[in-house]
Structure formats: structure tokens, C-alpha cells
Write a protein that holds these residues in place. Structure first.
Motif, PDB file in Angstrom:
ATOM      1  N   MET A 101       3.150 -16.789  27.277  1.00  0.00           N
ATOM      2  CA  MET A 101       2.604 -17.953  27.977  1.00  0.00           C
ATOM      3  C   MET A 101       3.456 -19.197  27.753  1.00  0.00           C
ATOM      4  N   GLY A 102       4.223 -19.210  26.673  1.00  0.00           N
ATOM      5  CA  GLY A 102       5.127 -20.330  26.435  1.00  0.00           C
ATOM      6  C   GLY A 102       6.200 -20.479  27.503  1.00  0.00           C
ATOM      7  N   ARG A 103       6.422 -19.428  28.287  1.00  0.00           N
ATOM      8  CA  ARG A 103       7.420 -19.500  29.362  1.00  0.00           C
ATOM      9  C   ARG A 103       6.824 -19.995  30.682  1.00  0.00           C
ATOM     10  N   ASN A 104       5.506 -20.242  30.733  1.00  0.00           N
ATOM     11  CA  ASN A 104       4.866 -20.659  31.979  1.00  0.00           C
ATOM     12  C   ASN A 104       5.464 -21.925  32.598  1.00  0.00           C
ATOM     13  N   PRO A 105       5.893 -22.927  31.802  1.00  0.00           N
ATOM     14  CA  PRO A 105       6.492 -24.108  32.436  1.00  0.00           C
ATOM     15  C   PRO A 105       7.767 -23.803  33.213  1.00  0.00           C
ATOM     16  N   TYR A 106       8.346 -22.649  32.954  1.00  0.00           N
ATOM     17  CA  TYR A 106       9.593 -22.285  33.621  1.00  0.00           C
ATOM     18  C   TYR A 106       9.378 -21.279  34.754  1.00  0.00           C
ATOM     19  N   LYS A 150       0.543 -19.240  17.601  1.00  0.00           N
ATOM     20  CA  LYS A 150       0.597 -20.515  18.320  1.00  0.00           C
ATOM     21  C   LYS A 150       1.942 -21.215  18.107  1.00  0.00           C
ATOM     22  N   VAL A 151       2.496 -21.092  16.897  1.00  0.00           N
ATOM     23  CA  VAL A 151       3.831 -21.651  16.653  1.00  0.00           C
ATOM     24  C   VAL A 151       4.869 -20.907  17.494  1.00  0.00           C
ATOM     25  N   ALA A 152       4.758 -19.576  17.551  1.00  0.00           N
ATOM     26  CA  ALA A 152       5.698 -18.782  18.347  1.00  0.00           C
ATOM     27  C   ALA A 152       5.600 -19.141  19.824  1.00  0.00           C
ATOM     28  N   ARG A 153       4.382 -19.323  20.333  1.00  0.00           N
ATOM     29  CA  ARG A 153       4.206 -19.696  21.739  1.00  0.00           C
ATOM     30  C   ARG A 153       4.874 -21.038  22.033  1.00  0.00           C
ATOM     31  N   ALA A 154       4.736 -21.997  21.106  1.00  0.00           N
ATOM     32  CA  ALA A 154       5.388 -23.293  21.291  1.00  0.00           C
ATOM     33  C   ALA A 154       6.906 -23.154  21.280  1.00  0.00           C
ATOM     34  N   LEU A 155       7.436 -22.317  20.387  1.00  0.00           N
ATOM     35  CA  LEU A 155       8.884 -22.110  20.345  1.00  0.00           C
ATOM     36  C   LEU A 155       9.385 -21.452  21.619  1.00  0.00           C
ATOM     37  N   ALA A 156       8.557 -20.591  22.224  1.00  0.00           N
ATOM     38  CA  ALA A 156       8.952 -19.919  23.467  1.00  0.00           C
ATOM     39  C   ALA A 156       9.108 -20.896  24.628  1.00  0.00           C
ATOM     40  N   GLN A 157       8.581 -22.106  24.491  1.00  0.00           N
ATOM     41  CA  GLN A 157       8.788 -23.129  25.510  1.00  0.00           C
ATOM     42  C   GLN A 157      10.198 -23.713  25.446  1.00  0.00           C
TER      43      GLN A 157
END
Length: 259
Positions: A101-106, A150-157
């Protein structure tokens, strides 16, 4: 600067006093800033103002020179990754799906991930020691494991700035140190800007480049850990006497004393 706050006032509806009063603070780019203070100091409200989740009654809060209203949510999400205290969505996603889900902005919610996206996700799982849990359902994780997700999801952004609200809540000592060592690596080697909100004085003394100390909605002091974390100032903020011991490269050790 990454974030810049100028004379911010904010009062919740019906509250007897403002949660933030005349708060001005700068957050240096490429550094790790800790926002430190006791419960009720205004730390989480400050976090919400910085993210544009609430609008100050007066004053301004800007990121890279633009207020939250001047950023689109997608553009802001590409620049800032967030790790909040909220448990988040615990639908039966796997760890990997939640980090994706961290990639959703892209890529948006319904587009296929590219090979580059997959590589970013794999790296985020690796950095947070989650590869072995990638196929587990997040609803079956411990609190500490979920925090690492949650930290991993943020890093995936792949953001330029990370904002974390009590990021090591529920983590054991080993994973707590791993997360903060990773955050130090991100600032030193990759020029990330990291902003951590916590009441943990010893973590701040060891890992902070810059400290903003709040109490009662006001900024008591801002500067390096050795400039800010003085015994009398900490006693005033936290309501308890402490001794501050210099541990050299390990930072300062804050020791509670008998009242």
C-alpha cells in the motif's frame, strides 16, 4: 528546512486551554528531530497540524515552503511517509499486501506493480526484518510486529521525510534499537529527514540530531540534545527530578531521582 511552524495556535472544541500556543519550530532537512514532552504536552496535536489533519486557528505550518492546503494528498504522500499510533486497517491483508500500500501514491489502488515497485517493497521488508512474516495476516501479528509493518509501509513510499508518532511502542529492545539504527542510517547515508514524536528522553538523547521540547502546548526549548536535555528543564517539563549523565558516543542517560 523540511517543516517550519510559525506562531501556531490550536484549540480543540470545548477545551479549556489551547493544545498548542504560539508554537514556532524548525525541523532541519537531512536530520533526525525528536519532538519530546510529557503526556498532554501537545506532541500528537503538533503531528496532526504538520500533516494537515487539523488546521491551526492562527499561525502557519509549512512543508518545503508550502502549507498543507497547497499540497495534493498524493504529492504530499510521495514526499512524506507517516507511522502513526493508530492500529490502522486490520482487514485480513498479508504483511506484504499492507506494505504494498505504500506504493499507492505512485501506482494507484488498482494498477499492477512494476518490477521496480516490487524491489522497493522487498527492500522495505528486509530493512524492517519482516521477510519471514511477509505472508502472515496482519490481524494475527503482535503489536510490535504490526508497528514494524507500518514502518515498512512508510519506507515503501520512498519519501524524503518520515514522520513517526511513538514508532517503537510495543517493540522489544532489540527491534527498538534496530528501528532507530535504521532511521539513523537513513539520515546519515541517504539524507532522509526524520521527525519522531515520543516521551522517551533516553531514545532522544541517543539518536536525535535536534530536539524540540514541548510542555503544556508551548516550546520550552529547541536545539541539540545536550543543549535541551538539562536536569532543571526536564524536571519542569516532566514533573520529576532527574540526573543527566553524559555517556559519550552513546548520548546522554536520563536517570530518575528520588523526589
Amino acid at each position: 528546512m523540511s517543516f517550519e511552524l510559525k506562531d501556531v495556535w490550536f484549540r480543540y472544541f470545548g477545551a479549556a486551554r489551547p493544545a498548542l500556543a504560539e508554537v514556532s519550530a524548525s525541523f532541519p532537512a537531512g536530520k533526525h528531530t525528536f519532538v519530546l514532552g510529557p503526556n498532554g504536552a501537545g506532541k500528537t496535536t503538533l503531528f496532526r497540524v504538520m500533516l494537515g489533519l487539523v488546521v491551526p486557528g492562527s499561525g502557519s505550518a509549512a512543508y518545503e515552503g508550502r502549507t498543507s492546503q497547497e499540497w495534493s494528498r498524493r504529492e504530499f504522500a510521495r514526499r512524506c511517509g507517516v507511522v502513526s499510533q493508530e492500529p490502522g486497517n486490520l482487514f485480513p491483508f498479508t504483511v506484504r499486501e499492507m506494505v504494498e500500500m505504500g506504493r499507492n501514491p505512485y501506482v494507484g489502488s488498482w494498477r499492477n506493480l512494476s518490477a521496480d515497485d516490487e524491489a522497493v517493497i522487498e527492500r522495505a521488508l528486509e530493512r524492517t526484518d519482516l521477510l519471514g512474516l511477509a505472508d502472515r495476516t496482519v490481524s494475527n501479528l503482535s503489536g510490535g510486529e504490526l508497528q514494524r509493518v507500518k514502518v515498512a509501509r512508510a519506507l515503501a513510499q520512498t519519501p524524503a521525510t518520515l514522520l513517526l508518532d511513538e514508532p517503537t511502542a510495543h517493540l522489544d529492545l532489540g527491534h527498538e534499537m534496530e528501528i532507530f539504527s535504521l532511521l539513523r542510517q537513513l539520515t546519515e547515508d541517504e539524507e532522509f529527514t526524520v521527525i519522531t514524536i515520543t516521551h522517551n528522553m533516553n531514545l532522544a538523547s541517543r539518536f536525535a540530531d535536534h530536539v524540540v521540547l514541548l510542555d503544556g502546548g508551548h516550546v520550552l526549548a529547541a536545539g541539540s540534545p545536550r543543549e535541551v536535555l538539562e536536569p532543571e528543564r526536564l524536571k519542569k517539563a516532566f514533573g520529576w527530578p532527574v540526573r543527566v549523565e553524559d555517556q559519550g558516543s552513546l548520548g546522554l542517560q536520563i536517570v530518575p531521582l528520588e523526589p
